[in-house]
Design a protein around this motif. Structure first.
Motif, mmCIF file in Angstrom:
data_model
loop_
_atom_site.group_PDB
_atom_site.id
_atom_site.type_symbol
_atom_site.label_atom_id
_atom_site.label_comp_id
_atom_site.label_asym_id
_atom_site.label_seq_id
_atom_site.Cartn_x
_atom_site.Cartn_y
_atom_site.Cartn_z
ATOM 1 N N SER A 67 134.566 16.383 26.136
ATOM 2 C CA SER A 67 135.823 16.455 25.380
ATOM 3 C C SER A 67 136.837 16.356 26.224
ATOM 4 N N GLU A 70 142.947 13.114 23.152
ATOM 5 C CA GLU A 70 143.209 11.779 22.472
ATOM 6 C C GLU A 70 144.146 10.957 23.211
ATOM 7 N N GLU A 105 137.158 13.452 21.306
ATOM 8 C CA GLU A 105 138.544 13.403 21.572
ATOM 9 C C GLU A 105 139.443 14.304 20.563
ATOM 10 N N THR A 106 140.338 15.167 21.130
ATOM 11 C CA THR A 106 140.853 16.053 19.959
ATOM 12 C C THR A 106 142.581 16.053 20.592
ATOM 13 N N ASN A 110 145.287 21.146 19.960
ATOM 14 C CA ASN A 110 143.853 21.794 19.701
ATOM 15 C C ASN A 110 143.489 22.510 20.903
#
Length: 129
Positions: A67, A70, A105-106, A110
């Protein structure tokens, strides 16, 4: 930020955890120009009745989930994947056939880090590679 989860059989991870960890970290540092001191990994060790995998994989089969924020280019993510295969093999002898990788990707907003949303935090490293 890159948070890593590694899933595998308990017996395999017991033998290879340190080597797998070293290979993954080396790949992330190289491919993402990531700070060496930023190592975030969790190993999830599973019993044989909790971890099913295809018959063309061996007991060394692992799943690596990453994780991260982005912003990395397709080329940077491809370089990371290829580096993971090479460095995990170099460190542990686990071949590409027994490694599966997924990148999630976040947006920075977040993530909560050190008491604030990550988009309000000075990271000290480049995300847009």
């Amino acid at each position: 930020m890159a948070q890593v989860k590694i899933y595998g059989l308990k017996s395999n991870l017991a033998r290879n955890k340190v080597m797998i960890s070293d290979g993954i970290h080396k790949a992330i540092v190289q491919a993402l120009a990531y700070p060496v001191e930023k190592k975030f990994q969790r190993f999830i060790s599973l019993a044989p009745d909790e971890f099913y995998y295809p018959s063309d994989r061996s007991e060394e089969y692992i799943i690596i989930e990453i994780s991260m924020f982005e912003g990395r280019s397709k080329q940077a993510k491809k370089a990371l994947i290829m580096s993971l295969y090479a460095e995990v093999f170099s460190a542990s002898g686990i071949c590409a056939q027994n490694i599966e990788i997924t990148i999630f990707e976040t947006p920075k907003e977040n993530w909560g880090i050190r008491g604030v949303p990550a988009n309000e935090l000075e990271l000290g490293y480049q995300v847009n590679l």
